[in-house]
Design a protein around this motif. Structure first.
Motif, PDB file in Angstrom:
ATOM      1  N   ARG A  64       0.829  -1.220   0.000  1.00 11.09           N
ATOM      2  CA  ARG A  64       0.000   0.000   0.000  1.00 11.09           C
ATOM      3  C   ARG A  64       0.854   1.256   0.000  1.00 11.09           C
ATOM      4  O   ARG A  64       0.356   2.352   0.200  1.00 11.09           O
ATOM      5  N   SER A 131     -14.815   7.148  14.380  1.00  9.92           N
ATOM      6  CA  SER A 131     -15.620   7.703  13.294  1.00  9.92           C
ATOM      7  C   SER A 131     -15.825   9.206  13.485  1.00  9.92           C
ATOM      8  O   SER A 131     -15.693   9.994  12.543  1.00  9.92           O
ATOM      9  N   LYS A 140      -6.968  11.722   5.659  1.00  9.07           N
ATOM     10  CA  LYS A 140      -7.921  10.693   5.229  1.00  9.07           C
ATOM     11  C   LYS A 140      -7.160   9.379   5.039  1.00  9.07           C
ATOM     12  O   LYS A 140      -6.843   8.977   3.924  1.00  9.07           O
ATOM     13  N   LEU A 142      -6.156   5.290   5.094  1.00  7.25           N
ATOM     14  CA  LEU A 142      -6.774   4.001   4.804  1.00  7.25           C
ATOM     15  C   LEU A 142      -7.196   3.422   6.152  1.00  7.25           C
ATOM     16  O   LEU A 142      -6.360   3.269   7.050  1.00  7.25           O
ATOM     17  N   ASP A 145     -10.590  -2.274   9.611  1.00  9.98           N
ATOM     18  CA  ASP A 145     -11.353  -2.721  10.783  1.00  9.98           C
ATOM     19  C   ASP A 145     -10.791  -4.018  11.340  1.00  9.98           C
ATOM     20  O   ASP A 145     -10.443  -4.926  10.591  1.00  9.98           O
ATOM     21  N   ARG A 162     -18.649  -1.281  11.288  1.00 11.20           N
ATOM     22  CA  ARG A 162     -17.384  -1.208  10.565  1.00 11.20           C
ATOM     23  C   ARG A 162     -17.281   0.166   9.901  1.00 11.20           C
ATOM     24  O   ARG A 162     -18.233   0.627   9.284  1.00 11.20           O
ATOM     25  N   GLY A 164     -14.141   1.006   8.256  1.00  6.41           N
ATOM     26  CA  GLY A 164     -13.039   0.932   7.306  1.00  6.41           C
ATOM     27  C   GLY A 164     -13.448   0.391   5.958  1.00  6.41           C
ATOM     28  O   GLY A 164     -14.570  -0.067   5.755  1.00  6.41           O
ATOM     29  N   SER A 165     -12.491   0.424   5.051  1.00  3.02           N
ATOM     30  CA  SER A 165     -12.725  -0.118   3.715  1.00  3.02           C
ATOM     31  C   SER A 165     -12.174  -1.538   3.597  1.00  3.02           C
ATOM     32  O   SER A 165     -12.427  -2.202   2.596  1.00  3.02           O
ATOM     33  N   LEU A 166     -11.444  -1.982   4.630  1.00  2.89           N
ATOM     34  CA  LEU A 166     -10.853  -3.319   4.626  1.00  2.89           C
ATOM     35  C   LEU A 166     -10.998  -3.964   5.990  1.00  2.89           C
ATOM     36  O   LEU A 166     -11.065  -3.283   7.006  1.00  2.89           O
ATOM     37  N   ASP A 167     -10.989  -5.305   5.995  1.00  4.51           N
ATOM     38  CA  ASP A 167     -10.975  -6.092   7.222  1.00  4.51           C
ATOM     39  C   ASP A 167      -9.526  -6.463   7.523  1.00  4.51           C
ATOM     40  O   ASP A 167      -8.766  -6.831   6.620  1.00  4.51           O
TER      41      ASP A 167
END
Length: 198
Positions: A64, A131, A140, A142, A145, A162, A164-167
């Motif tokens: 990333r 949040s 902002k 990444l 969660d 959740r 986030g955009s990913l687990d």
């Protein structure tokens, strides 16, 4: 002529290695691979698997674009991902920033901005306050969660949604356990960032 004890003794790989805790886990994984390193509820993790998961986290972060001087922030209790972050983040030469879980949204937002956080790992236990903090922060990051399977269903505060955009488990699974991590260039290089109210 100078000090004779310093003559022809410049730093090189044969006589100097920067101090870092990273080599401790590597040694434990090689020396005691089947010994239990982490106990979390019913979960047991050996040093071998702790090492592998830390490498996979480092690899996933590197993929990333996380590297030297980048900040990875975590809002986690004493869970396996917190331990993995203490090794996986500095394996990329990035800086680990562990948030105090008792902070309010405004202070969290300040720290995220001041640290210039690029990645934020959040336990769902703290999703609500984080949040709110993200809504206040300029950065902002990444957001990843983590859903702690040991979090009590009858806990006084229910898990948040959740955010986030990913687990976390999916993120780590995408990493490579053969990641070519490296030691710090110098022991003056930062590997952690801590804030205090003191």
């Amino acid at each position: 002529m100078g000090n004779p004890y310093e003559q022809d003794l410049g730093r090189n790989p044969a006589n100097y290695q920067p101090l870092t805790p990273l080599s401790y886990l590597e040694r434990a994984a090689k020396t005691f691979p089947d010994h239990v390193a982490i106990i979390h509820g019913r979960q047991r993790t050996t040093y071998r698997d702790f090492w592998r998961r830390s490498l996979k986290l480092a690899s996933a972060l590197s993929r990333r674009g996380i590297g030297k001087g980048d900040t990875v922030t975590v809002m986690l209790s004493n869970t396996p991902p917190m331990l993995e972050a203490h090794f996986g983040v500095p394996m990329t030469k990035a800086v680990l920033h562990s948030l105090n879980t008792r902070l309010d949204a405004a202070v969290i937002a300040f720290q995220l901005d001041h640290a210039e956080t690029k990645v934020l790992v959040v336990d769902r236990e703290f999703a609500n306050v984080v949040s709110e903090a993200l809504a206040l922060a300029r950065v902002k990051p990444l957001v990843i969660d983590y859903d702690d399977p040991e979090y009590a269903t009858d806990a006084p505060y229910p898990k948040g949604e959740r955010i986030g955009s990913l687990d976390y488990e999916t993120f780590v699974a995408g990493g490579d356990e053969d990641f070519a991590w490296s030691m710090p260039d110098d022991e003056w290089d930062a590997i952690s960032l801590n804030y205090t109210s003191g």
